[in-house]
Design a protein around this motif. Structure first.
Motif, PDB file in Angstrom:
ATOM      1  N   VAL A  13       0.874  -1.179   0.000  1.00 25.19           N
ATOM      2  CA  VAL A  13       0.000   0.000   0.000  1.00 25.19           C
ATOM      3  C   VAL A  13       0.903   1.218   0.000  1.00 25.19           C
ATOM      4  N   SER A  14       0.625   2.143  -0.868  1.00 23.59           N
ATOM      5  CA  SER A  14       1.434   3.354  -0.944  1.00 23.59           C
ATOM      6  C   SER A  14       0.506   4.550  -1.130  1.00 23.59           C
ATOM      7  N   LEU A  15       0.177   5.173  -0.032  1.00 17.49           N
ATOM      8  CA  LEU A  15      -0.744   6.312  -0.073  1.00 17.49           C
ATOM      9  C   LEU A  15       0.003   7.559   0.359  1.00 17.49           C
ATOM     10  N   ASP A  16       0.138   8.503  -0.529  1.00 13.51           N
ATOM     11  CA  ASP A  16       0.757   9.764  -0.124  1.00 13.51           C
ATOM     12  C   ASP A  16       0.106  10.913  -0.881  1.00 13.51           C
ATOM     13  N   GLY A  17       0.381  12.090  -0.421  1.00 13.19           N
ATOM     14  CA  GLY A  17      -0.190  13.272  -1.058  1.00 13.19           C
ATOM     15  C   GLY A  17      -1.696  13.210  -1.108  1.00 13.19           C
ATOM     16  N   ALA A  18      -2.218  13.540  -2.267  1.00 18.37           N
ATOM     17  CA  ALA A  18      -3.666  13.618  -2.417  1.00 18.37           C
ATOM     18  C   ALA A  18      -4.333  12.249  -2.327  1.00 18.37           C
ATOM     19  N   ALA A  19      -3.584  11.184  -2.636  1.00 22.51           N
ATOM     20  CA  ALA A  19      -4.157   9.841  -2.591  1.00 22.51           C
ATOM     21  C   ALA A  19      -4.590   9.457  -1.180  1.00 22.51           C
ATOM     22  N   GLY A  56       1.917  10.450   4.461  1.00 21.80           N
ATOM     23  CA  GLY A  56       2.028   9.212   3.698  1.00 21.80           C
ATOM     24  C   GLY A  56       1.852   7.984   4.567  1.00 21.80           C
ATOM     25  N   ILE A  57       1.249   6.955   3.991  1.00 21.87           N
ATOM     26  CA  ILE A  57       1.132   5.652   4.654  1.00 21.87           C
ATOM     27  C   ILE A  57       1.668   4.612   3.676  1.00 21.87           C
ATOM     28  N   TYR A  58       2.674   3.892   4.099  1.00 21.42           N
ATOM     29  CA  TYR A  58       3.309   2.891   3.230  1.00 21.42           C
ATOM     30  C   TYR A  58       3.343   1.554   3.975  1.00 21.42           C
ATOM     31  N   VAL A  59       2.826   0.545   3.337  1.00 19.60           N
ATOM     32  CA  VAL A  59       2.761  -0.773   3.976  1.00 19.60           C
ATOM     33  C   VAL A  59       3.317  -1.825   3.019  1.00 19.60           C
ATOM     34  N   LEU A  60       4.111  -2.686   3.581  1.00 19.88           N
ATOM     35  CA  LEU A  60       4.653  -3.812   2.819  1.00 19.88           C
ATOM     36  C   LEU A  60       4.351  -5.073   3.614  1.00 19.88           C
ATOM     37  N   ASN A  61       3.708  -6.023   2.983  1.00 22.16           N
ATOM     38  CA  ASN A  61       3.317  -7.238   3.688  1.00 22.16           C
ATOM     39  C   ASN A  61       3.649  -8.468   2.847  1.00 22.16           C
ATOM     40  N   TYR A  62       4.364  -9.394   3.469  1.00 21.60           N
ATOM     41  CA  TYR A  62       4.703 -10.651   2.799  1.00 21.60           C
ATOM     42  C   TYR A  62       4.098 -11.801   3.602  1.00 21.60           C
ATOM     43  N   GLU A  63       3.471 -12.723   2.892  1.00 18.84           N
ATOM     44  CA  GLU A  63       2.998 -13.953   3.537  1.00 18.84           C
ATOM     45  C   GLU A  63       3.698 -15.133   2.880  1.00 18.84           C
ATOM     46  N   ASN A  68       5.295   2.200   7.393  1.00 22.08           N
ATOM     47  CA  ASN A  68       5.960   3.494   7.557  1.00 22.08           C
ATOM     48  C   ASN A  68       4.889   4.578   7.411  1.00 22.08           C
ATOM     49  N   ILE A  69       4.664   5.298   8.481  1.00 23.04           N
ATOM     50  CA  ILE A  69       3.692   6.393   8.441  1.00 23.04           C
ATOM     51  C   ILE A  69       4.464   7.697   8.561  1.00 23.04           C
ATOM     52  N   VAL A  70       4.286   8.575   7.603  1.00 21.11           N
ATOM     53  CA  VAL A  70       4.983   9.859   7.606  1.00 21.11           C
ATOM     54  C   VAL A  70       3.995  10.958   7.942  1.00 21.11           C
ATOM     55  N   GLY A  71       4.367  11.777   8.911  1.00 21.68           N
ATOM     56  CA  GLY A  71       3.484  12.858   9.341  1.00 21.68           C
ATOM     57  C   GLY A  71       3.418  12.919  10.851  1.00 21.68           C
ATOM     58  N   THR A  72       2.642  13.849  11.334  1.00 19.91           N
ATOM     59  CA  THR A  72       2.526  14.019  12.784  1.00 19.91           C
ATOM     60  C   THR A  72       1.529  13.006  13.331  1.00 19.91           C
ATOM     61  N   ILE A  73       2.041  12.051  14.067  1.00 21.35           N
ATOM     62  CA  ILE A  73       1.180  11.010  14.641  1.00 21.35           C
ATOM     63  C   ILE A  73       1.737  10.594  15.992  1.00 21.35           C
ATOM     64  N   LYS A  74       0.849  10.417  16.953  1.00 20.36           N
ATOM     65  CA  LYS A  74       1.279   9.916  18.255  1.00 20.36           C
ATOM     66  C   LYS A  74       1.197   8.396  18.225  1.00 20.36           C
ATOM     67  N   PRO A  75       2.108   7.720  18.936  1.00 21.36           N
ATOM     68  CA  PRO A  75       2.094   6.254  18.916  1.00 21.36           C
ATOM     69  C   PRO A  75       0.734   5.669  19.287  1.00 21.36           C
ATOM     70  N   GLU A  76       0.051   6.305  20.262  1.00 20.15           N
ATOM     71  CA  GLU A  76      -1.248   5.761  20.670  1.00 20.15           C
ATOM     72  C   GLU A  76      -2.304   5.900  19.567  1.00 20.15           C
ATOM     73  N   GLU A  77      -2.055   6.837  18.632  1.00 18.39           N
ATOM     74  CA  GLU A  77      -3.001   7.010  17.519  1.00 18.39           C
ATOM     75  C   GLU A  77      -2.871   5.890  16.493  1.00 18.39           C
ATOM     76  N   LEU A  78      -1.778   5.140  16.597  1.00 13.13           N
ATOM     77  CA  LEU A  78      -1.553   4.019  15.676  1.00 13.13           C
ATOM     78  C   LEU A  78      -2.677   2.988  15.806  1.00 13.13           C
ATOM     79  N   THR A  79      -3.219   2.859  17.011  1.00 11.00           N
ATOM     80  CA  THR A  79      -4.275   1.859  17.233  1.00 11.00           C
ATOM     81  C   THR A  79      -5.515   2.162  16.394  1.00 11.00           C
ATOM     82  N   GLN A  80      -5.708   3.450  16.081  1.00 11.01           N
ATOM     83  CA  GLN A  80      -6.869   3.814  15.247  1.00 11.01           C
ATOM     84  C   GLN A  80      -6.720   3.289  13.824  1.00 11.01           C
ATOM     85  N   LEU A  81      -5.466   3.221  13.392  1.00  8.66           N
ATOM     86  CA  LEU A  81      -5.220   2.804  12.004  1.00  8.66           C
ATOM     87  C   LEU A  81      -4.912   1.316  11.895  1.00  8.66           C
TER      88      LEU A  81
END
Lengths: 153, 184
Positions: free
Chosen positions: B42-48, B75-82, B153-166
């Motif tokens: 998943v690669s979401l940045d900018g307007a996306a 930006g939100i970038y996720v890499l997942n391998y199974e 990898n989440i880029v931007g102003t985020i608190k660790p506890e806010e990670l649970t929301q995402l």
């Protein structure tokens, strides 16, 4: 024609040309041809799919517009990574999904067009059939529509 | 003239490491994708990101995501391998390219969570990137199971506890964010 009228006409023409450049239109037929070359295949049932695309464009599900659909029958080992090479500049891949177990692939690309997004979804099934769908969505309208739908339920 | 070019070149050389110290990680892990049975990126940045927000709001499985939180992200970038079988190379050596970036100035590990189950050991690590003012500008998660690896990898102003929301959405694995002292 007076020089002032001629200048105004030229100005309007130049503005129109600039506007067209700012928001690139998606030429779906050209895109289908490019993807067909990239995947080494030809689009299937163009008339039937064209009719489906026509009716899809008439409806605006979840504020999605300008929907186009194409289906391809690929041969052998196809890789949707080739689709990226068939796209114009400005497209960004946001989702990549490769399931090697079930031989399924999916890619989602987006390109911003003002407040709207052009979205391209490419999917490849285990039987070698690939689907290409493009549509336009406005995130703001989409969120509003989903909120409205949620409040009704 | 030559002296001016020399100064410019030296300046660029000096600036290069500063540019490298960014909250955006290069998550390329060569070789691992070929061994995976399933790859998701998943690669979401900018307007996306606005588009991602729409998808998040359509997720009936979750409480409404704080739109203010998403508006602060770049930006939100996720890499997942199974994997069908636990690959022998899924170890620290494999993750070295990412760990090297996380060892740079600005990154610090705040959570390490280990748990064991029938499937094997699971490890979650959470890192934050703070700027010179102490403001968190990025977050990274490495989640490792015997047959699955996720890097976020989440880029931007985020608190660790806010990670649970995402977590659990947009390809981000469910991560139990506990303070570093709660390590098992």
């Amino acid at each position: 024609m007076k020089p002032t009228a001629l200048a105004a006409l030229a100005a309007v023409w130049l503005c129109a040309a600039n506007t067209a450049q700012a928001s690139p239109r998606l030429d779906f037929n050209q895109l289908v041809d490019r993807v067909a070359v990239a995947l080494h295949c030809r689009p299937q049932h163009p008339h039937l799919v064209g009719m489906v695309s026509f009716f899809a464009r008439l409806s605006h599900p979840h504020e999605a517009r300008g929907m186009h659909i194409a289906i391809f029958e690929t041969h052998g080992e196809s890789n949707l990574d080739a689709v990226a090479g068939a796209l114009d500049a400005g497209w960004t891949q946001i989702i990549r999904h490769d399931n090697y177990r079930d031989h399924e692939q999916a890619r989602i690309f987006v390109r911003q067009d003002g407040k709207r997004f052009q979205m391209l979804i490419a999917n490849l099934d285990d039987d070698g059939e690939a689907q290409l769908v493009t549509l336009e969505v406005a995130p703001g309208d989409l969120i509003h529509e989903l909120d409205r739908h949620r409040s009704q339920n | 003239m030559r002296k001016r070019w020399g100064v410019l070149f030296t300046g660029l050389l000096l600036a290069a490491p500063l540019v490298a110290q960014q909250p955006r990680l290069d998550m390329h892990l060569s070789g691992l994708a070929a061994r995976a049975s399933e790859v998701n990126e998943v690669s979401l940045d900018g307007a996306a990101l606005k588009l991602g927000m729409a998808f998040l709001n359509n997720d009936s499985d979750m409480d409404r995501v704080d739109r203010e939180l998403l508006s602060k992200l770049k930006g939100i970038y996720v890499l997942n391998y199974e994997f069908d079988h636990a690959p022998p190379e899924l170890n620290d050596t494999t993750l070295a390219p990412i760990r090297q970036q996380l060892q740079a100035r600005g990154w610090s590990r705040i959570v390490t969570s280990r748990s064991s189950s029938r499937r094997g050991d699971e490890t979650d690590e959470v890192y934050v990137y703070t700027d010179a003012a102490g403001q968190i500008q990025g977050l990274a998660v490495i989640s490792r199971e015997p047959r699955e690896l996720s890097v976020v990898n989440i880029v931007g102003t985020i608190k660790p506890e806010e990670l649970t929301q995402l977590s659990g959405h947009l390809g981000i694995p469910k991560v139990d964010v506990k303070p570093k002292g709660d390590e098992q």
